[in-house]
Design a protein around this motif. Structure first.
Motif, mmCIF file in Angstrom:
data_model
loop_
_atom_site.group_PDB
_atom_site.id
_atom_site.type_symbol
_atom_site.label_atom_id
_atom_site.label_comp_id
_atom_site.label_asym_id
_atom_site.label_seq_id
_atom_site.Cartn_x
_atom_site.Cartn_y
_atom_site.Cartn_z
ATOM 1 N N ILE A 25 0.841 -1.199 0.000
ATOM 2 C CA ILE A 25 0.000 0.000 0.000
ATOM 3 C C ILE A 25 0.877 1.249 0.000
ATOM 4 C CG2 ILE A 25 -1.775 1.265 1.241
ATOM 5 C CD1 ILE A 25 -2.723 -1.323 -0.034
ATOM 6 N N ASN A 26 1.953 1.210 0.759
ATOM 7 C CA ASN A 26 2.877 2.345 0.762
ATOM 8 C C ASN A 26 3.483 2.577 -0.621
ATOM 9 O OD1 ASN A 26 2.515 2.833 3.505
ATOM 10 N ND2 ASN A 26 4.166 1.452 4.088
ATOM 11 N N ALA A 27 3.758 1.476 -1.340
ATOM 12 C CA ALA A 27 4.308 1.610 -2.689
ATOM 13 C C ALA A 27 3.297 2.264 -3.629
ATOM 14 C CB ALA A 27 4.721 0.236 -3.215
ATOM 15 N N ILE A 28 2.013 1.861 -3.503
ATOM 16 C CA ILE A 28 0.977 2.502 -4.321
ATOM 17 C C ILE A 28 0.890 3.980 -3.997
ATOM 18 C CG2 ILE A 28 -1.478 2.516 -4.886
ATOM 19 C CD1 ILE A 28 -1.616 -0.395 -4.063
ATOM 20 N N ALA A 29 0.881 4.299 -2.704
ATOM 21 C CA ALA A 29 0.796 5.697 -2.290
ATOM 22 C C ALA A 29 1.989 6.500 -2.795
ATOM 23 C CB ALA A 29 0.711 5.775 -0.765
ATOM 24 N N THR A 30 3.167 5.892 -2.790
ATOM 25 C CA THR A 30 4.361 6.579 -3.276
ATOM 26 C C THR A 30 4.246 6.908 -4.754
ATOM 27 O OG1 THR A 30 5.745 5.472 -1.630
ATOM 28 C CG2 THR A 30 6.858 6.404 -3.553
ATOM 29 N N LEU A 31 3.756 5.958 -5.543
ATOM 30 C CA LEU A 31 3.571 6.211 -6.969
ATOM 31 C C LEU A 31 2.532 7.306 -7.206
ATOM 32 C CD1 LEU A 31 3.633 2.561 -8.383
ATOM 33 C CD2 LEU A 31 5.471 4.257 -8.391
ATOM 34 N N MET A 32 1.464 7.308 -6.393
ATOM 35 C CA MET A 32 0.452 8.352 -6.531
ATOM 36 C C MET A 32 1.010 9.714 -6.135
ATOM 37 S SD MET A 32 -3.073 6.576 -5.181
ATOM 38 C CE MET A 32 -3.976 8.062 -5.600
ATOM 39 N N ILE A 33 1.813 9.746 -5.071
ATOM 40 C CA ILE A 33 2.436 11.003 -4.653
ATOM 41 C C ILE A 33 3.324 11.544 -5.768
ATOM 42 C CG2 ILE A 33 4.124 12.026 -3.072
ATOM 43 C CD1 ILE A 33 3.058 10.080 -0.924
ATOM 44 N N GLY A 34 4.105 10.642 -6.393
ATOM 45 C CA GLY A 34 4.978 11.060 -7.472
ATOM 46 C C GLY A 34 4.202 11.586 -8.675
ATOM 47 N N ALA A 35 3.118 10.877 -9.047
ATOM 48 C CA ALA A 35 2.324 11.297 -10.204
ATOM 49 C C ALA A 35 1.664 12.646 -9.960
ATOM 50 C CB ALA A 35 1.269 10.238 -10.519
ATOM 51 N N VAL A 36 1.073 12.810 -8.770
ATOM 52 C CA VAL A 36 0.406 14.073 -8.450
ATOM 53 C C VAL A 36 1.421 15.210 -8.353
ATOM 54 C CG1 VAL A 36 -0.907 15.281 -6.669
ATOM 55 C CG2 VAL A 36 -1.557 12.967 -7.334
ATOM 56 N N ALA A 37 2.581 14.921 -7.786
ATOM 57 C CA ALA A 37 3.610 15.954 -7.669
ATOM 58 C C ALA A 37 4.082 16.421 -9.038
ATOM 59 C CB ALA A 37 4.789 15.426 -6.855
ATOM 60 N N ILE A 38 4.276 15.471 -9.962
ATOM 61 C CA ILE A 38 4.705 15.843 -11.313
ATOM 62 C C ILE A 38 3.647 16.697 -12.000
ATOM 63 C CG2 ILE A 38 5.221 14.930 -13.607
ATOM 64 C CD1 ILE A 38 6.532 12.535 -12.223
ATOM 65 N N ALA A 39 2.368 16.279 -11.878
ATOM 66 C CA ALA A 39 1.288 17.050 -12.494
ATOM 67 C C ALA A 39 1.186 18.443 -11.877
ATOM 68 C CB ALA A 39 -0.039 16.309 -12.338
ATOM 69 N N ALA A 40 1.356 18.525 -10.556
ATOM 70 C CA ALA A 40 1.277 19.825 -9.883
ATOM 71 C C ALA A 40 2.430 20.732 -10.301
ATOM 72 C CB ALA A 40 1.282 19.627 -8.370
ATOM 73 N N ILE A 41 3.638 20.165 -10.448
ATOM 74 C CA ILE A 41 4.797 20.960 -10.863
ATOM 75 C C ILE A 41 4.613 21.488 -12.286
ATOM 76 C CG2 ILE A 41 7.242 20.842 -11.444
ATOM 77 C CD1 ILE A 41 7.559 18.875 -9.091
ATOM 78 N N ILE A 42 4.099 20.626 -13.179
ATOM 79 C CA ILE A 42 3.854 21.068 -14.555
ATOM 80 C C ILE A 42 2.814 22.181 -14.581
ATOM 81 C CG2 ILE A 42 2.960 20.352 -16.802
ATOM 82 C CD1 ILE A 42 4.151 17.610 -16.302
ATOM 83 N N SER A 43 1.747 22.004 -13.800
ATOM 84 C CA SER A 43 0.717 23.038 -13.720
ATOM 85 C C SER A 43 1.283 24.351 -13.194
ATOM 86 C CB SER A 43 -0.429 22.552 -12.819
ATOM 87 O OG SER A 43 -1.405 23.544 -12.654
ATOM 88 N N LEU A 44 2.146 24.259 -12.175
ATOM 89 C CA LEU A 44 2.753 25.460 -11.602
ATOM 90 C C LEU A 44 3.665 26.158 -12.599
ATOM 91 C CD1 LEU A 44 3.268 27.275 -9.141
ATOM 92 C CD2 LEU A 44 5.085 25.689 -8.460
ATOM 93 N N VAL A 45 4.433 25.366 -13.353
ATOM 94 C CA VAL A 45 5.351 25.947 -14.333
ATOM 95 C C VAL A 45 4.580 26.727 -15.390
ATOM 96 C CG1 VAL A 45 6.959 25.400 -16.190
ATOM 97 C CG2 VAL A 45 7.191 24.267 -13.974
ATOM 98 N N PHE A 46 3.514 26.118 -15.921
ATOM 99 C CA PHE A 46 2.744 26.810 -16.949
ATOM 100 C C PHE A 46 1.967 27.981 -16.365
ATOM 101 C CE2 PHE A 46 3.516 22.924 -19.358
ATOM 102 C CZ PHE A 46 3.724 23.439 -20.629
ATOM 103 N N SER A 47 1.566 27.870 -15.105
ATOM 104 C CA SER A 47 0.880 28.992 -14.458
ATOM 105 C C SER A 47 1.815 30.187 -14.326
ATOM 106 C CB SER A 47 0.355 28.568 -13.087
ATOM 107 O OG SER A 47 -0.269 29.645 -12.431
ATOM 108 N N ARG A 48 3.072 29.946 -13.965
ATOM 109 C CA ARG A 48 4.039 31.040 -13.862
ATOM 110 C C ARG A 48 4.373 31.610 -15.222
ATOM 111 N NH1 ARG A 48 8.442 29.428 -9.135
ATOM 112 N NH2 ARG A 48 6.965 29.504 -7.389
#
Length: 265
Positions: free
Chosen positions: A238-261
């Motif tokens: 379960i921790n491994a699944i959560a880690t992959l989800m954290i990574g995916a959401v973090a990447i999407a959030a960073i991309i969104s932030l970059v384009f927002s700036r």
């Protein structure tokens, strides 16, 4: 002296806040590499739980459902929300207070209330017409419903930041409505569209409550699977699944932030 002490205090509070927010996530990531099947004792580094994920058909099916749901709903919400945002900009001088309230309502409404209302609506439609049986289709409709306001507000804010004379200049250059959309509007709001898409994608991947109330027996997403799995205890898998989800959401959030700036620049 007082300013220096205040600055140090604020700096310490800042780091304390960051630790409070992200240390739990760091613990989840750390224990996803645990060599033993324990959620309390770290015995060594191992990738065995990630290997087991790749061979678990239920997890892969939940992951596929999450991706289909997030991508499909985000694309649909992007199209509808873009039109609403442009409409709000074009008619911004009119009294549209009631429309603003309707747009903000899905944002401020509690997820559990929104999920229950969606479930009741789909149940009634299915009972009367035989359509909209709980599954991926109902989940996509529900996700689009709460994603549209975010997209509309982002697109609207982008249009508001433009010089109104640009639209008049495009008309003076004899650009047809289609050419104004293709060669002026879409390139101008492109960063806002990309930012809105990744924000919608992140919201969809993270969502549990609305997905839970509108899902069918064969349409479980990763959050729903994790919720069912932790009833048996939190395992490194379960921790491994959560880690992959954290990574995916973090990447999407960073991309969104970059384009927002980039949009702000």
């Amino acid at each position: 002296m007082r300013k220096r002490t205040l600055k140090r205090g604020l700096t310490g509070f800042w780091w304390f806040t960051l630790a409070f927010l992200y240390l739990p996530l760091a613990v989840v990531v750390l224990f996803s590499f645990n060599a033993s099947n324990s959620a309390a004792t770290f015995t060594g580094i191992s990738l065995r739980w990630y290997g087991r994920l790749m061979g678990n058909e239920e997890i892969l099916s939940a992951f596929a459902n999450s991706m289909i749901l997030a991508i499909t709903s985000s694309v649909i919400a992007l199209g509808i929300g873009c039109l609403i945002g442009y409409g709000m900009y074009r008619h911004r001088h009119r009294k549209l207070g009631w429309l603003i309230v309707l747009i903000y309502l899905p944002i401020v409404l509690p997820d559990i209330v929104f999920g229950i209302s969606e479930m009741a609506f789909f149940v009634q439609i299915h009972r009367l017409t035989g359509l909209l049986q709980p599954g991926l289709v109902t989940m996509i409709i529900a996700h689009v419903t709460f994603q549209i306001p975010f997209v509309a507000l982002i697109v609207y804010s982008r249009f508001v930041g433009l010089d109104p004379t640009l639209f008049e200049a495009a008309k003076d250059l004899y650009a047809s409505p289609t050419k104004r959309v293709v060669h002026f509007m879409l390139p101008t709001i492109k960063p806002a569209l990309i930012s809105a898409f990744f924000l919608s994608f992140t919201l969809s991947v993270d969502d549990f409550v609305i997905s839970f109330f509108t899902a069918g027996p064969e349409s479980a997403t990763l959050p729903i699977y994790i919720w069912g799995a932790i009833k048996k205890g939190v395992s490194p898998e379960i921790n491994a699944i959560a880690t992959l989800m954290i990574g995916a959401v973090a990447i999407a959030a960073i991309i969104s932030l970059v384009f927002s700036r980039r949009r702000q620049a």
